[in-house]
Design an enzyme around this catalytic site. Structure first.
Site, short mmCIF file in Angstrom:
data_model
loop_
_atom_site.label_atom_id
_atom_site.label_comp_id
_atom_site.label_asym_id
_atom_site.label_seq_id
_atom_site.Cartn_x
_atom_site.Cartn_y
_atom_site.Cartn_z
N CYS A 1 0.85 -1.20 0.00
CA CYS A 1 0.00 0.00 0.00
C CYS A 1 0.89 1.25 0.00
O CYS A 1 1.75 1.40 0.87
CB CYS A 1 -0.91 -0.03 1.22
N CYS B 1 0.48 3.31 3.09
CA CYS B 1 1.15 2.66 4.23
C CYS B 1 2.66 2.86 4.15
O CYS B 1 3.34 2.99 5.17
CB CYS B 1 0.83 1.16 4.24
N ASP C 1 24.74 7.90 -33.92
CA ASP C 1 26.15 7.89 -34.27
C ASP C 1 26.32 6.79 -35.32
O ASP C 1 25.56 5.83 -35.35
CB ASP C 1 26.99 7.59 -33.02
#
Length: 711
Positions: free
Chosen positions: A25, A28, A405
């Protein structure tokens, strides 16, 4: 790493890292972090919710940390603890057992109610038992939060259930408690699934290895293995440490590190990585890095850091959630108090207000972004792509153009012989044998290409004597009694003439960007060898796939001359080229591209392209497994130097962006629809909990779709 601090300067030696269990959670997690911060001996703390990892600066015992997370059953263990987690079966988890018992009482309550009615004491008693048993943990945390004026989803649920009981809605209160428990269990299960990518990375390398010290073979924990130790790796075993093959020949499956599907041949002097699988032969490997510095350890660290870094959308959601929860509480109070002042029926509107509290739980909104980011970054890491943060993942999804490149990115980065032209009466083997004999003593890159070609063609080289290099022109030597000169076409033409029929072919090869080396024997022209840095076999298909994924502008930035650059650009159908560029010119070109297209990615080797990579919206390095520079300088690293991973990464990032937007829409949309039911008075606690639970499940399950995105 941003660590919340208090007090004075921090000492690095005080920093401790821990792994967390049962952290599902987001609210939490914030509360747990705050509880740890309140420990007097703790100076700073950071909780990485996505990776379930805790960093503490200061002193705190495991008991203190677990006590800080006791409100939600969070378990803590040290990060270097290699013992396997004990996974409690779903049906044995305390919260799920209580939810099951609660369901039994709910069903019993419904059965009794059908015979004796909703108001009978036995009916009420059964529903009350369901509420108390199923909601015990909720109420325990909720009451503490109410006292502290902390409002999270458990606080809102506690108020809503107590309110339902006060106005006599025992049946709905009991069902809501059960459904909420089911929602919590499913959310925990889903978050654990999202974190499996990190756990799988951590478990790749074995915890122990066989080491030869002197004449002894020892089984040691990887933490006790030193640089210079000799690993003994049998066929079928995983390599425990980064090192260099000292003896033996084998093939090694490097897929866990680089994402390569084909095993790589390893022999003396080759580099190997911890966590890769030795397939065929026995190897003796000299250890070159400590366990904490191995490539897999760096990958795990970078992925965890990436999951901790909040993406722009996540920061927006966090800011929004700060105002969202108080707003929901205010709306609930208004709904419960204002309408009854004019319409009466206090019970009905208080019930509606309680339903607003339930539907307003911010859980789905809070996890809408991090669960998607965690899943996507973890999936990419398993495919050999390191994305160093949610911000880069989101930016990739908005890329309009990509600058490449040339050398080592679009091309192999190694000069190779492409064509051999010979004069009349001369064989190709003769030209290669004589030229390679001269080039044996040369250090020029083109000389190495000729020698490699001779080896591939199994040409027996002649012996060269009196070798002499001519700066800027070529070299000559005595080979088999003849004076052999090898060098630039212009230099050779100073002595001999090139046949007219061959000149047109040479001009064509030069227009394709190939370097042409000519050779003569005394005053006789022998032939020419064309050499080029070959385009990667998959470059063209990658460019096409990028176009199909919405990247319409592909640009090559190279230091090579215009003819070479243009030939490659035409072959690959690039939309633009910038040739003859120094590193500072590439930087300026990148700024121009950004002003032209907006979001531009740059892909290079991570070293000479560093200025352009740093300036690009997203810098992507062709990493090469274990290349520290690539891991440290770029925003994204392709660990296997596999250009085909680029379209996959773009596709993953765009799908992540789409899913994040869908998640926010689900999280807010379902709740808005439920809240609109207040107007006709149809909103019930059942609908409220289904809206909240439905939004949470939709968000999590939608995010887990990212685990299926493959190369």
């Amino acid at each position: 790493m941003n660590i919340r601090k208090k007090g004075t300067a921090l000492k690095k030696t005080e920093q401790q890292e821990y792994r967390l269990q049962n952290l599902s959670c987001a609210n939490c997690a914030r509360k747990f972090e705050k509880n740890i911060q309140d420990i007097p001996t703790v100076d700073g703390v950071q909780l990485n919710f996505g990776a379930a990892k805790l960093t503490v600066v200061g002193e705190a015992s495991l008991e203190q940390l677990e006590e800080a997370g006791a409100f939600d059953g969070i378990k803590v263990k040290r990060a270097d603890d290699r013992t396997r987690e004990e996974h409690t079966p779903f049906y044995k988890k305390k919260e799920n057992v209580l939810a099951g018992i609660s369901l039994i009482f709910v069903l019993a309550g419904y059965i009794v109610a059908s015979f004796k009615g909703d108001e009978h004491l036995l009916t009420i008693g059964l529903f009350l038992a369901a509420i108390v048993i199923g909601g015990y943990d909720i109420f325990k945390a909720g009451f503490k939060n109410v006292v502290r004026f902390e409002f999270d989803m458990k606080t809102l649920m506690t108020i809503a259930i107590i309110g339902a009981a006060i106005i006599g809605e025992w049946k709905e209160g009991a069902v809501v408690v059960f459904l909420f428990a089911v929602s919590e269990a499913l959310e925990a299960y889903s978050m654990n699934k999202a974190r499996q990518s990190i756990r799988s990375l951590m478990d790749i390398a074995p915890a122990t290895a066989t080491v030869r010290r002197g004449n002894q073979l020892l089984e040691l924990a990887t933490e006790d293995i030193q640089i210079g130790d000799i690993l003994i790796v049998k066929p079928g075993q995983k390599i425990a440490m980064d090192g260099e093959v000292q003896s033996g020949i084998s093939t090694v499956n490097q897929a866990p590190i680089t994402g390569e599907s084909i095993p790589v041949k390893k022999e003396m002097g080759d580099e190997v990585f911890a966590g890769t699988l030795n397939e065929e032969g026995a190897l003796e490997i000299i250890v070159t890095k400590h366990v904490k510095d191995t490539t897999i350890a760096k990958i795990v660290h970078l992925v965890e850091e990436a999951q901790a870094e909040k993406a722009p959308s996540q920061k927006f959601v966090d800011r929004f959630a700060k105002y969202y929860t108080p707003a929901i509480i205010l709306i609930a109070i208004v709904v419960a108090v204002v309408p009854p002042l004019f319409l009466g029926d206090w019970n009905h509107w208080i019930y509606q207000g309680l339903a607003v509290l339930v539907v307003g739980c911010p859980c789905a909104l809070v996890i809408s972004t991090p669960v998607a980011i965690v899943t996507a970054i973890g999936n990419a890491a398993r495919q050999g792509v390191l994305i160093k943060g949610g911000v880069h993942l989101e930016q990739l999804g908005r890329i309009k153009a990509i600058a490449f490149d040339k050398t080592g990115t679009l091309t192999n980065g190694i000069p190779e012989v492409t064509d051999v032209l010979v004069a009349d009466g001369v064989t190709e083997e003769t030209v290669i044998r004589l030229v390679a004999a001269v080039e044996q003593s040369s250090q020029h890159p083109l000389a190495r290409a000729i020698l490699q070609y001779a080896k591939e063609q199994t040409v027996q080289l002649a012996i060269a004597e009196q070798f002499q290099s001519v700066t800027g022109k070529g070299a000559y030597a005595e080979v088999e009694g003849a004076h052999i000169a090898v060098g630039s076409l212009q230099w050779i033409q100073e002595t001999v003439s090139v046949p007219e029929a061959m000149q047109a072919t040479i001009n064509h090869l030069q227009n394709e960007g190939k370097s042409v080396i000519a050779a003569m024997s005394g005053g006789t022209f022998l032939g020419c060898i064309a050499i080029a840095d070959k385009v990667r076999s998959n470059s063209a298909s990658v460019i096409q796939e990028l176009g199909a994924n919405g990247v319409k502008h592909t640009v090559m930035l190279t230091g090579d001359a215009e003819p070479t650059a243009r030939a490659i650009a035409q072959e690959l159908q690039l939309t633009d080229i910038r040739a003859g560029l120094l590193p500072e010119d590439k930087l300026q070109a990148m700024k121009e591209l950004q002003s032209q297209y907006g979001s531009v990615a740059m892909i290079g080797d991570g070293i000479n392209d560093a200025p352009a990579l740093a300036t690009a919206t997203v810098g992507i390095a062709m990493g090469g497994a274990g290349t520290d520079t690539a891991l440290e300088t770029a925003d994204v690293a392709l660990m296997a130097d596999d250009l085909e991973k680029l379209p996959y990464t773009i596709r993953l990032s765009r799908k992540t962006l789409r899913i994040v937007k869908e998640n926010i829409m689900f999280a807010l949309g379902l709740k808005m629809i439920a809240l609109l039911l207040i107007i006709p008075g149809w909103l019930t606690l059942w609908i409220a909990i289904f809206a909240d639970m439905g939004a949470t499940l939709l968000v999590v399950l939608n995010s887990l779709r990212l685990m299926r995105v493959q190369k």
